[in-house]
Design a protein around this motif. Structure first.
Motif, mmCIF file in Angstrom:
data_model
loop_
_atom_site.group_PDB
_atom_site.id
_atom_site.type_symbol
_atom_site.label_atom_id
_atom_site.label_comp_id
_atom_site.label_asym_id
_atom_site.label_seq_id
_atom_site.Cartn_x
_atom_site.Cartn_y
_atom_site.Cartn_z
ATOM 1 N N UNK A 49 0.859 -1.198 0.000
ATOM 2 C CA UNK A 49 0.000 0.000 0.000
ATOM 3 C C UNK A 49 0.890 1.242 0.000
ATOM 4 N N UNK A 50 0.400 2.313 -0.625
ATOM 5 C CA UNK A 50 1.191 3.547 -0.606
ATOM 6 C C UNK A 50 0.303 4.734 -0.261
ATOM 7 N N UNK A 51 0.938 5.768 0.299
ATOM 8 C CA UNK A 51 0.207 7.012 0.612
ATOM 9 C C UNK A 51 1.103 8.187 0.237
ATOM 10 N N UNK A 52 0.490 9.309 -0.213
ATOM 11 C CA UNK A 52 1.303 10.462 -0.605
ATOM 12 C C UNK A 52 1.763 11.277 0.600
ATOM 13 N N UNK A 53 2.803 12.085 0.377
ATOM 14 C CA UNK A 53 3.152 13.117 1.357
ATOM 15 C C UNK A 53 2.188 14.287 1.174
ATOM 16 N N UNK A 54 2.448 15.374 1.854
ATOM 17 C CA UNK A 54 1.534 16.553 1.772
ATOM 18 C C UNK A 54 2.351 17.837 1.856
ATOM 19 N N UNK A 55 1.725 18.914 1.382
ATOM 20 C CA UNK A 55 2.349 20.222 1.596
ATOM 21 C C UNK A 55 1.263 21.171 2.097
ATOM 22 N N UNK A 104 4.967 12.542 -4.042
ATOM 23 C CA UNK A 104 6.024 11.724 -3.441
ATOM 24 C C UNK A 104 5.303 10.786 -2.480
ATOM 25 N N UNK A 105 5.668 9.499 -2.500
ATOM 26 C CA UNK A 105 4.857 8.537 -1.731
ATOM 27 C C UNK A 105 5.700 7.682 -0.791
ATOM 28 N N UNK A 106 5.028 7.170 0.246
ATOM 29 C CA UNK A 106 5.618 6.159 1.131
ATOM 30 C C UNK A 106 4.912 4.839 0.831
ATOM 31 N N UNK A 107 5.691 3.788 0.656
ATOM 32 C CA UNK A 107 5.121 2.486 0.295
ATOM 33 C C UNK A 107 5.472 1.457 1.366
ATOM 34 N N UNK A 125 10.996 17.038 6.917
ATOM 35 C CA UNK A 125 11.163 18.206 6.050
ATOM 36 C C UNK A 125 9.859 18.950 5.829
ATOM 37 N N UNK A 126 8.816 18.577 6.554
ATOM 38 C CA UNK A 126 7.540 19.283 6.425
ATOM 39 C C UNK A 126 6.623 18.697 5.370
ATOM 40 N N UNK A 127 7.014 17.562 4.772
ATOM 41 C CA UNK A 127 6.187 16.996 3.699
ATOM 42 C C UNK A 127 5.388 15.767 4.144
ATOM 43 N N UNK A 136 3.180 11.003 8.536
ATOM 44 C CA UNK A 136 1.752 10.760 8.308
ATOM 45 C C UNK A 136 1.566 9.761 7.171
ATOM 46 N N UNK A 137 2.379 9.895 6.111
ATOM 47 C CA UNK A 137 2.273 8.964 4.982
ATOM 48 C C UNK A 137 2.657 7.556 5.426
#
Ligand code: MEV
Length: 346
Positions: free
Chosen positions: A6-12, A33-36, A127-129, A133-134
């Protein structure tokens, strides 16, 4: 045994960071940009990730004990409103976010066995992204699916928020909601039920003149930066939090109207207030000032103390030249991408 990916995106944060913790709104975009996380059911626990620099292994019992300890300390920190003991605990090996996150997800599912977990992330850490959370969101999705639970986005988001509390003490929930739902989010912390609206439909265009720039990696964690703001004299903080709330409301209208002059003015106003809240850095002040001088808008994004700056100018070429002239490279990311998703299940 099936492996679930499963993957989720970062955020700004376009705007509203820090003040969102005190109930004001924030506008946050999911980024490309994603975390998997890959998870396979197993009797014991094993976690591997490039950033961990080692494979973590333990019995489910040892995992559960770490989680109990983290929960007890988190409860007492909530009472004292001082989260330093929790952050100290989370720094101690092997107590770290992937471990607590996986233990918490399995505890929520009443699962007493473990999993083999692999983590890969393109999101720069601290780095704030929204790297944590991801991770929380993709961990909840991968592990729950591996154990055959079909959790709704709301349920995934609730678990991810609990994980975020271990890392940040008193997060707003905006980061995990954006990483979970994706798109562009209007978020207000209103426990027990936050206001979360997907607003990309209200904002025409593709947010293409926003650029992200990475300044030096921050030394403090999000939770420590939240503590800096919390420790400011209350009167001083409350006034500034209200200004950020007002500026965020105006930003929503300006984005909808594509009113570039107002977008830039509001970003610069927010940066000024965030600097007064002591979460900017000399480097960020210099970069944002250079962008202001060419008639653009720029502000730190996320908890601050270093990390990413978000910049805006209708003249994208000029913006890029100014950023390069300051010795940085603009980062090519798409804003408003899809939220958590299953990549594979085999
Ligand atoms: C961190 O990405 C954003 C903050 O507003 C904290 C939060 O909303 O939880 C600083």
């Amino acid at each position: 045994m099936a492996t679930v990916v499963a993957s989720a995106p970062g955020k700004v944060h376009l705007i509203g960071e820090h003040s969102v913790v005190y109930g004001e709104p924030a506008i946050i975009a999911a980024i490309s940009l994603r975390c998997t996380v890959s998870a396979t059911r197993s009797e014991s626990m094993r976690i591997w990730g490039r950033e961990l620099h080692q494979t973590l292994e333990a019995t489910p019992r040892e995992w559960a004990t770490s989680l109990e300890q983290a929960c007890a300390i988190h409860r007492s920190c909530m009472q004292s409103k001082n989260f330093r003991p929790l952050f100290d605990l989370m720094k101690k090996k092997p107590m770290n976010l992937p471990l607590v996150a996986s233990a918490l997800v399995l505890e929520k599912l009443s699962v007493r066995t473990g999993a083999n977990i692999k983590i890969r992330s393109d999101i720069p850490i601290g780095s704030g992204l929204g790297s944590s959370a991801a991770l929380a969101v993709s961990m909840a999705k991968a592990l729950s699916t591996a154990y055959c639970y079909e959790l709704s986005s709301d349920e995934i988001n609730r678990i991810a928020f609990e994980i975020e509390q271990f890392n940040h003490g008193t997060p707003s929930g905006g980061d995990n909601s954006t990483c979970c739902l994706g798109g562009l989010i209007w978020f207000e912390k209103r426990p027990p039920v936050n206001i979360i609206r997907q607003v990309e439909g209200a904002i025409p265009g593709n947010l293409s003149n926003f650029l992200l720039v990475q300044t030096r990696k921050r030394e403090k964690k999000t939770g420590q930066l939240l503590q800096i703001v919390r420790d400011l004299p209350e009167d001083f903080r409350v006034v500034r939090v209200k200004i950020l709330g007002r500026v965020t409301g105006e930003m929503f209208g300006a984005l909808g109207r594509k009113d570039a002059a107002t977008i830039k003015r509001l970003m610069n106003e927010a940066q000024q207030v965030l600097a007064e809240l002591r979460v900017s850095t000399v480097e960020i002040d210099q970069l944002t000032e250079a962008i202001r001088r060419i008639g653009g808008g720029a502000k730190l994004s996320g908890a601050g103390g270093g990390g990413f700056v978000i910049c805006f100018h209708e003249d994208r070429k000029r913006l890029e030249e100014t950023i390069r002239g300051m010795g940085y490279s603009p980062c090519e990311v798409q804003l408003g991408v899809k939220g958590v998703r299953l990549e594979a299940s085999a």
